[in-house]
Design a protein around this motif. Structure first.
Motif, PDB file in Angstrom:
ATOM      1  N   LEU A 180      -8.454  -6.075   1.872  1.00 16.73           N
ATOM      2  CA  LEU A 180      -8.113  -5.520   0.815  1.00 16.73           C
ATOM      3  C   LEU A 180      -8.872  -3.957   0.480  1.00 16.73           C
ATOM      4  O   LEU A 180      -8.481  -3.085   0.261  1.00 16.73           O
ATOM      5  N   ARG A 181     -10.179  -4.435   0.857  1.00 17.76           N
ATOM      6  CA  ARG A 181     -11.445  -3.345   0.498  1.00 17.76           C
ATOM      7  C   ARG A 181     -11.122  -2.782  -0.778  1.00 17.76           C
ATOM      8  O   ARG A 181     -10.825  -1.718  -0.988  1.00 17.76           O
ATOM      9  N   PRO A 182     -11.146  -3.861  -1.942  1.00 23.76           N
ATOM     10  CA  PRO A 182     -10.884  -3.146  -3.214  1.00 23.76           C
ATOM     11  C   PRO A 182     -11.377  -2.118  -3.765  1.00 23.76           C
ATOM     12  O   PRO A 182     -11.042  -1.254  -4.607  1.00 23.76           O
ATOM     13  N   ASP A 183     -12.863  -1.966  -3.762  1.00 24.34           N
ATOM     14  CA  ASP A 183     -13.695  -0.737  -3.953  1.00 24.34           C
ATOM     15  C   ASP A 183     -13.195   0.449  -3.503  1.00 24.34           C
ATOM     16  O   ASP A 183     -13.094   1.525  -4.012  1.00 24.34           O
ATOM     17  N   ALA A 184     -12.811   0.602  -2.003  1.00 26.61           N
ATOM     18  CA  ALA A 184     -12.377   1.716  -1.579  1.00 26.61           C
ATOM     19  C   ALA A 184     -10.953   2.129  -1.775  1.00 26.61           C
ATOM     20  O   ALA A 184     -10.527   3.058  -2.166  1.00 26.61           O
ATOM     21  N   LEU A 185     -10.146   0.927  -2.197  1.00 21.77           N
ATOM     22  CA  LEU A 185      -8.682   1.067  -2.792  1.00 21.77           C
ATOM     23  C   LEU A 185      -8.800   1.665  -4.088  1.00 21.77           C
ATOM     24  O   LEU A 185      -8.204   2.717  -4.424  1.00 21.77           O
TER      25      LEU A 185
ATOM     26  N   PRO B 169      -6.712   7.445  -7.454  1.00 21.52           N
ATOM     27  CA  PRO B 169      -6.403   8.786  -8.230  1.00 21.52           C
ATOM     28  C   PRO B 169      -5.844   9.711  -7.433  1.00 21.52           C
ATOM     29  O   PRO B 169      -5.443  10.771  -8.228  1.00 21.52           O
ATOM     30  N   ALA B 170      -5.943   9.536  -6.145  1.00 19.26           N
ATOM     31  CA  ALA B 170      -5.361  10.884  -5.267  1.00 19.26           C
ATOM     32  C   ALA B 170      -3.933  10.720  -5.195  1.00 19.26           C
ATOM     33  O   ALA B 170      -3.215  11.361  -4.699  1.00 19.26           O
ATOM     34  N   ALA B 171      -3.179   9.602  -5.364  1.00 22.33           N
ATOM     35  CA  ALA B 171      -1.608   9.172  -5.355  1.00 22.33           C
ATOM     36  C   ALA B 171      -1.113  10.158  -6.184  1.00 22.33           C
ATOM     37  O   ALA B 171      -1.667  10.455  -7.531  1.00 22.33           O
TER      38      ALA B 171
ATOM     39  N   PHE C 105       0.932  -1.204   0.143  1.00 23.36           N
ATOM     40  CA  PHE C 105      -0.155   0.041  -0.053  1.00 23.36           C
ATOM     41  C   PHE C 105       0.885   1.042  -0.135  1.00 23.36           C
ATOM     42  O   PHE C 105       0.457   2.442  -0.684  1.00 23.36           O
ATOM     43  N   VAL C 106       2.038   1.106   0.660  1.00 19.95           N
ATOM     44  CA  VAL C 106       3.178   2.327   0.251  1.00 19.95           C
ATOM     45  C   VAL C 106       3.341   2.534  -0.913  1.00 19.95           C
ATOM     46  O   VAL C 106       3.512   3.844  -1.258  1.00 19.95           O
ATOM     47  N   VAL C 107       3.623   1.447  -1.619  1.00 15.33           N
ATOM     48  CA  VAL C 107       3.948   1.636  -3.121  1.00 15.33           C
ATOM     49  C   VAL C 107       2.687   2.257  -3.852  1.00 15.33           C
ATOM     50  O   VAL C 107       2.847   3.273  -4.771  1.00 15.33           O
ATOM     51  N   LEU C 108       1.441   1.728  -3.705  1.00 15.55           N
ATOM     52  CA  LEU C 108       0.492   2.365  -4.166  1.00 15.55           C
ATOM     53  C   LEU C 108       0.258   4.035  -3.864  1.00 15.55           C
ATOM     54  O   LEU C 108      -0.189   4.907  -4.598  1.00 15.55           O
ATOM     55  N   ALA C 109       0.462   4.225  -2.604  1.00 14.26           N
ATOM     56  CA  ALA C 109       0.583   5.646  -2.150  1.00 14.26           C
ATOM     57  C   ALA C 109       1.255   6.627  -2.867  1.00 14.26           C
ATOM     58  O   ALA C 109       0.867   7.666  -3.044  1.00 14.26           O
ATOM     59  N   ALA C 110       2.591   5.970  -3.191  1.00  8.42           N
ATOM     60  CA  ALA C 110       3.645   6.789  -3.826  1.00  8.42           C
ATOM     61  C   ALA C 110       3.144   7.055  -5.347  1.00  8.42           C
ATOM     62  O   ALA C 110       4.001   7.582  -5.925  1.00  8.42           O
TER      63      ALA C 110
END
Length: 398
Positions: free
Chosen positions: A228-233, A238-240, A57-62
């Motif tokens: 995982l909560r894929p829909d929330a993820l 798009p905000a990353a 999730f850190v990689v995705l956040a970046a």
């Protein structure tokens, strides 16, 4: 506060041959800083599928796309030779894991990154005392991140180590801009956490007590992987690049991951860091004994034992092994099953070209604290736990 940080940074700088070190409140926070500095949003990052989901999730956040690497099923290290040319050519960076302290092939990865003109970032959270190619893990990449929650047992803090010392001021400013003020409750949780965790393990506390620990951020997982909560993820992507939209995932198991440390945390961390050499010696001795057992893998045979944070013993039935240890009040943590590509799916990551290797390792690896080798081996043998044979592992009989 700057001088307090310096007191922690200086000894770590010495361990890394003078490499510049920047104190950060957590390894995951330091990794986010590194990825944001060296990788343009939209890039693709090669990483291990057998890893903490928080790092995913850190990689995705970046703002980056994780690409899962093939692994050596003997120890869970990245198998660089098995990465297809087509995958190499599309990468923006390589992120090592050094799982449980077993080094990834950093010298080879360094050469490949140099040829491609991309950064190598080393996650050395488990590998603060490990070496590869005659050098400490964490001295090959443009950046490396270390955790003080593992061998040091400080339950907080880490370092971002830099190959280029000229970048220190820039990254320190980026760190400070992202830090949040410390809270009295965070300081209290930090101070009581060792006692609370000991109580959970030793007394097998009730569900109500566990719920209280979860409120403090000391225990949040009911399964190996967080939901995982894929829909929330999907809505967060798009905000990353940004931390806030991914906070519900990145904070798991460590709510204070981006809080400015208070004096109590820094003092306790300094005391524990000063005792690190003795801890590493104990880990090295236990690692040697565990790897020499029937449950040890053939990886690194003949070499001096590394001071592994956890030793991944290979067992036929991991769940039965976990239960056998639990009966002796030995808690098994740091399990990473299923692999991240199976956990997250192609919606969020590129799958490994050899997923069966990671799946085999994740299913059979039993992470054991090497300091408890004298308790673990008799418990497994008494329970009739059988070792897993590498001849059954895809690509494992080398």
């Amino acid at each position: 506060m700057v001088s307090a940080y310096a007191e922690l940074e200086e000894p770590m700088r010495g361990r890394l041959g003078g490499r510049e070190c920047l104190y950060v409140p957590s390894c995951r926070f330091g990794l986010y800083l590194a990825l944001r500095h060296w990788c343009e949003p939209g890039g693709r990052v090669l990483m291990s599928p057998v890893n903490d989901d928080v790092i995913f999730f850190v990689v995705l956040a970046a703002g980056l796309r994780p690409v899962q690497a093939p692994l050596d099923p003997r120890d869970g290290s990245v198998d660089a030779a098995a990465v297809p040319t087509s995958v190499w050519s599309g990468l923006s960076a390589v992120l090592t894991t050094n799982l449980y302290g077993n080094p990834d092939p950093a010298p080879e990865l360094r050469k490949r990154c140099d040829r491609l003109g991309i950064p190598l970032i080393e996650d050395a959270a488990h590998a603060i005392g490990s070496t590869v190619g005659g050098r400490p893990v964490g001295t090959y990449g443009e950046a490396s991140v270390f955790s003080l929650s593992k061998h040091v047992h400080a339950k907080t803090g880490g370092f971002l180590a830099l190959a280029d010392p000229a970048l220190r001021d820039e990254l320190a400013a980026a760190r400070d801009a992202l830090l949040r003020p410390t809270r009295p409750t965070a300081e209290l949780a930090h101070l009581i956490r060792p006692y609370a965790e000991a109580a959970v393990r030793g007394l097998r506390l009730t569900g109500a007590a566990r719920a209280a620990l979860r409120t403090l951020g000391l225990e949040e997982r009911e399964e190996i992987r967080m939901p995982l909560r894929p829909d929330a993820l999907e809505r967060a992507l798009p905000a990353a690049p940004a931390l806030e939209p991914f906070h519900p995932w990145i904070r798991v198991d460590m709510h204070a991951y981006r809080l400015r440390p208070g004096p109590a945390k820094l003092r306790r961390t300094g005391r524990r860091l000063a005792r690190l050499d003795g801890v590493l010696a104990a880990h090295r001795a236990g690692t040697a004994r565990l790897l020499a057992s029937e449950y040890g893998s053939a990886a690194g045979a003949g070499a001096e034992a590394q001071p592994l944070f956890r030793v991944p013993l290979l067992v036929e039935d991991r769940d039965a092994a976990v239960a056998a240890l639990a009966r002796r009040r030995i808690t098994t943590g740091y399990l990473y099953d299923p692999p991240l590509d199976a956990y997250a799916g192609e919606r969020f990551t590129d799958p490994s070209p050899a997923p069966e290797r990671a799946a085999w390792f994740a299913r059979h690896a039993l992470p054991v604290d090497p300091r408890r080798a004298d308790e673990v081996l008799p418990a497994l043998r008494t329970a009739g736990i059988r070792p897993a044979h590498l001849s059954t592992a895809p690509g494992g009989a080398r």
